[in-house]
Design an enzyme around this catalytic site. Structure first.
Site, mmCIF file in Angstrom:
data_model
loop_
_atom_site.group_PDB
_atom_site.id
_atom_site.type_symbol
_atom_site.label_atom_id
_atom_site.label_comp_id
_atom_site.label_asym_id
_atom_site.label_seq_id
_atom_site.Cartn_x
_atom_site.Cartn_y
_atom_site.Cartn_z
ATOM 1 N N LYS A 61 0.961 16.034 -9.638
ATOM 2 C CA LYS A 61 1.920 15.568 -10.633
ATOM 3 C C LYS A 61 3.030 16.594 -10.850
ATOM 4 O O LYS A 61 4.194 16.223 -11.073
ATOM 5 C CB LYS A 61 1.204 15.271 -11.950
ATOM 6 C CG LYS A 61 0.365 14.000 -11.917
ATOM 7 C CD LYS A 61 1.229 12.758 -11.741
ATOM 8 C CE LYS A 61 0.451 11.475 -11.894
ATOM 9 N NZ LYS A 61 1.304 10.268 -11.755
ATOM 10 N N TYR A 112 -5.107 16.755 -9.074
ATOM 11 C CA TYR A 112 -4.281 15.746 -9.751
ATOM 12 C C TYR A 112 -3.082 16.400 -10.426
ATOM 13 O O TYR A 112 -1.938 15.959 -10.257
ATOM 14 C CB TYR A 112 -5.126 14.987 -10.772
ATOM 15 C CG TYR A 112 -4.353 13.957 -11.576
ATOM 16 C CD1 TYR A 112 -4.053 12.716 -11.046
ATOM 17 C CD2 TYR A 112 -3.929 14.245 -12.872
ATOM 18 C CE1 TYR A 112 -3.353 11.764 -11.779
ATOM 19 C CE2 TYR A 112 -3.229 13.302 -13.618
ATOM 20 C CZ TYR A 112 -2.944 12.075 -13.073
ATOM 21 O OH TYR A 112 -2.250 11.152 -13.807
ATOM 22 N N ASP A 134 0.873 -1.165 0.000
ATOM 23 C CA ASP A 134 0.000 0.000 0.000
ATOM 24 C C ASP A 134 0.910 1.214 0.000
ATOM 25 O O ASP A 134 1.558 1.509 1.010
ATOM 26 C CB ASP A 134 -0.899 -0.018 1.238
ATOM 27 C CG ASP A 134 -1.821 1.199 1.309
ATOM 28 O OD1 ASP A 134 -1.659 2.140 0.503
ATOM 29 O OD2 ASP A 134 -2.707 1.208 2.187
ATOM 30 N N THR A 185 -6.079 2.845 -21.165
ATOM 31 C CA THR A 185 -6.364 2.030 -19.981
ATOM 32 C C THR A 185 -7.725 2.466 -19.428
ATOM 33 O O THR A 185 -8.261 3.502 -19.841
ATOM 34 C CB THR A 185 -5.292 2.224 -18.895
ATOM 35 O OG1 THR A 185 -5.395 3.570 -18.390
ATOM 36 C CG2 THR A 185 -3.886 1.991 -19.449
#
Length: 237
Positions: free
Chosen positions: A146, A142, A55, A177
């Site tokens: 990044k 997000y 994890d 994906t």
């Protein structure tokens, strides 16, 4: 110069589309062992692939993984979180912190945990998956996470270089994906992305700009902000 031949590779987020391709490609490139890590690791059809419980948001789990995989020569920080769609002004604090946990703190803590292991190995490498989001903001945590990871990778590269560890950062747009199933924009095949990454690592390349979108955005970083973000034009107070 790192080589996949006889390498010992650890892939985080190995159950995902890109992670699975990293695992299989490492084996096909001649890796001696691949630790395929995930919170709930799956079984594989090759004895060289070792399922490893990890994890990435749990420091104790990271420490246990470093103890179990103390022969790693190539660490691939691939695990990442699904980006929320809310803006930085609207996203919940929990989502904001979770994005930073998965996309920034986790790969940095993994790099720290494996730094001595990589430094002790011959021709070792650290691969960090960034995405084009590192260079282009459009709201949301997000992209901010990044961008933070891109900066951290640059720092790790400088700190690990004296120990003979190559640090390669990867920038890419959409990859075909489930994570990119929400868009019909052009998508890169996972196999093509991983092939580019491994070719770069085996040629001592520091940065992979994997697709046209990433190349376009990188080229615009030196331009005025209004060119990179045309929505700013005419909105000055």
């Amino acid at each position: 110069m790192p080589s996949l031949t006889n390498a010992v590779v650890l892939v985080t987020g190995a159950n995902g589309g890109i992670g699975t391709e990293f695992v299989r490609a490492a084996v096909s490139h001649g890796a001696a062992k691949v630790y395929a890590s995930a919170r709930t690791p799956r079984q594989w059809d090759d004895e060289r692939i070792i399922p490893l419980t990890l994890d990435v948001t749990d420091p104790a789990s990271i420490a246990a993984a470093a103890a179990a995989a103390d022969d790693v020569t190539i660490l691939i920080n691939n695990a990442g979180g699904i980006p929320p769609t809310a803006s930085l002004l609207d996203v919940t604090e929990a989502d904001l912190r979770q994005n930073m946990e998965i996309n920034f703190f986790a790969p940095v803590l993994l790099a720290r945990a494996f730094a001595a292991i990589l430094a002790a190995a011959d021709n070792a490498a650290l691969i960090d998956m960034h995405s084009v989001a590192s260079w282009h903001a459009s709201g949301g945590p997000y992209r901010a996470s990044k961008a933070a990871m891109w900066s951290a990778t640059n720092s790790l590269r400088l700190e690990l270089a004296p120990h003979g560890v190559l640090v390669t950062g990867v920038h890419v747009g959409y990859v075909d994906t489930p994570m990119a199933s929400h868009t019909n924009d052009p998508k890169m095949r996972p196999a093509d992305l991983v092939a580019k990454v491994f070719d770069a690592v085996e040629n001592d390349v520091f940065e992979v700009v994997a697709d046209e979108l990433s190349a376009h955005v990188k080229a615009g970083l030196s331009a005025p902000l209004e060119a990179l973000y045309p929505q700013l034009s005419g909105n000055q107070p």
